[in-house]
Design an enzyme around this catalytic site. Structure first.
Site, short mmCIF file in Angstrom:
data_model
loop_
_atom_site.label_atom_id
_atom_site.label_comp_id
_atom_site.label_asym_id
_atom_site.label_seq_id
_atom_site.Cartn_x
_atom_site.Cartn_y
_atom_site.Cartn_z
N ASP A 19 -9.70 7.09 9.97
CA ASP A 19 -8.98 7.70 10.24
C ASP A 19 -8.48 8.75 10.26
O ASP A 19 -7.05 9.89 10.33
CB ASP A 19 -8.43 6.24 9.16
CG ASP A 19 -8.26 7.41 7.72
OD1 ASP A 19 -9.05 7.93 6.98
OD2 ASP A 19 -7.50 7.12 6.25
N ASP A 21 -14.02 5.82 6.98
CA ASP A 21 -13.56 4.52 8.34
C ASP A 21 -12.82 5.73 9.30
O ASP A 21 -11.69 4.43 10.05
CB ASP A 21 -11.83 4.30 6.78
CG ASP A 21 -11.09 4.67 6.70
OD1 ASP A 21 -11.17 6.35 6.51
OD2 ASP A 21 -10.32 4.56 6.05
N ASP A 57 -14.32 10.66 8.86
CA ASP A 57 -15.01 9.74 7.55
C ASP A 57 -15.35 8.55 7.83
O ASP A 57 -15.80 8.12 8.83
CB ASP A 57 -13.63 10.54 6.97
CG ASP A 57 -12.56 9.80 6.92
OD1 ASP A 57 -12.06 9.30 8.71
OD2 ASP A 57 -11.66 9.60 6.19
N SER A 99 -13.08 5.40 2.39
CA SER A 99 -12.60 7.05 2.78
C SER A 99 -14.13 7.38 3.36
O SER A 99 -15.10 7.47 3.31
CB SER A 99 -11.16 6.88 3.07
OG SER A 99 -10.70 8.32 3.70
#
Length: 445
Positions: free
Chosen positions: A243, A241, A239, A100
């Site tokens: 999400d 990833d 960010d 992340s």
């Protein structure tokens, strides 16, 4: 070895804590546990752009195939895209390789079940017990029973087509998109262009080691500068990833997930589309959010920090909108996890429909002063019960009285204890938060 699974899968320094051997065993155990109902299971695997992703992906694939499961490899794709494919491709499970917003040396392995939801604690515990055991409960396949790898070459296109079904055209908006040199570096700018948005992409040239470096949702400073430089309507920051989403208004002001939830919830309320007239937030959400939503007659359900807990509360209450101050926003009518690009599209749709700048929409919430400090520690679980720490927290709460609050919690993904103090006097809040941090550090020695 301590507990492997935290609040967001298995995390650690890649090739040190999160090794290829551990990834191999997680692949074996995860494929076995999640595929009990399938005679020849298939598992989707995707990743972000960090360099260790290739190493961990190879080890995971080897583990999964060694127990007879096939792998559908999608390559670099945002976490919500992998959740989407997991539930739409008819597979047994999905796996995301990502840490992340964490720095490049970290990585993580997170599982989804066949419906695209994160695993409940009981299933993670079963996987973990097998990983840590010397005995393996499966028969070793040979010959044609060994799993194979299938490349999914249109994964990005499938995810973008899904996003394009969420809202209408967005022509006329000028947006700066910070991709964090992560998983949204290609699909993010491309899908916004297909909506008719004028996109200025930044930090969209990943090289394996520059993910989240001075950019993205945790470092939006350059985004602020570029928004002002280009006179954009707003800036969007994902960010690593993709999400989560943090935004910057036309004046360069940073707006977190609380502002996004208020804007979207009030817009849905006005249109009569806010499911159960409710929103799910965590204990970290600002008191200003509570005041704004309560004034509009919206019910607020509160849960502990972590988007998995937000999801559980959404399912329990029947609400469809929820999220975290950090920018994990879930639109449950569309996807089963936080989705930074989907959130951006919903926000842009409100701006387009209202024909007002983002700063005016954000003014619907007045943010109360809030100080958040972190202490890097070795014994976070013990410190949460330490008498000196608890006494210091009680002292801070007495100072604030009924005009503020103190929240101390361990990070689920990093060796940190987070101290949040909220009230009316910024300097007093900082002093109180620092006082708690100092005691935590002292007791950790």
């Amino acid at each position: 070895m301590g507990r492997l699974f935290g609040t967001d899968g298995v995390r650690g320094v890649a090739n040190s804590q999160l090794t290829s051997d551990l990834a191999f065993r997680l692949g074996q155990a995860g494929a076995y546990v999640l595929s009990k109902e399938h005679p020849h299971p298939r598992i989707v695997i995707g990743k972000d752009t960090r360099i260790s992703g290739d190493m961990l992906e190879s080890a995971l694939i080897a583990g999964i195939c060694s127990v007879g499961a096939d792998v559908l490899r999608v390559g670099v794709l945002p976490t919500p895209g992998i959740a989407l494919l997991t539930r739409t491709l008819g597979v047994s499970a999905g796996v995301v390789i990502s840490a992340s917003h964490n720095p490049v040396q970290d990585n993580g392995i997170k599982f989804f079940d066949s419906t695209g939801y994160k695993l409940p604690d009981a299933i993670e515990d079963e996987i973990e017990s097998i990983v840590l055991s010397e005995e393996k409960p499966w028969e070793v396949p040979i010959g044609g029973e060994v799993g194979r790898v299938i490349e999914v070459t249109d994964a990005g296109r499938r995810y973008m087509d899904f996003l394009k079904s969420a809202v209408g055209r967005l022509d006329g908006l000028k947006v700066v998109l910070d991709c964090a040199n992560g998983a949204a570096s290609y699909v993010g700018p491309e899908v916004l262009r297909e909506f008719g948005v004028e996109v200025i992409p930044i930090f969209n040239t990943p090289d394996g080691v520059n993910i989240n470096v001075g950019c993205g949702s945790t470092h939006p400073e350059q985004l602020q500068r570029v928004v002002l430089e280009h006179g954009a309507d707003l800036g969007l920051a994902n960010d690593g990833d993709a999400d989560r989403l943090i935004v910057v208004d036309e004046h360069g002001t940073i707006l977190d997930g609380d502002f996004i939830m208020v804007i979207c919830a009030l817009a849905q309320k006005e249109k009569g589309t806010l499911a159960n007239n409710a929103v799910v937030v965590t204990v970290m959400s600002n008191l200003g959010l509570h005041l704004a939503l309560k004034e509009a007659g919206i019910t607020i359900h509160q849960t502990q920090v972590g988007d998995r807990y937000v999801m559980e509360e959404l399912l329990r209450t029947g609400a469809k909108l929820g999220g975290e101050q950090s920018g994990h926003i879930i639109f449950l009518d569309h996807n089963t996890t936080g989705d930074g690009l989907l959130t951006a599209l919903h926000l842009l749709a409100v701006i387009k429909e209202r024909k007002v700048p983002l700063s005016k929409l954000a003014a619907q919430m007045v943010r109360l002063p809030q100080v958040l400090l972190n202490a890097k520690v070795q014994h976070k679980d013990r410190l949460m019960l330490d008498e000196k720490v608890l006494a210091k927290v009680e002292e801070a709460e007495r100072v604030l009285g009924d005009r503020g609050r103190v929240l101390v919690r361990p990070s689920g993904t990093e060796p940190l204890i987070r101290v949040m103090v909220e009230g009316t006097d910024q300097e007093k809040l900082r002093q109180l938060a620092q006082g708690v941090i100092d005691i935590i550090v002292e007791c950790d020695a």
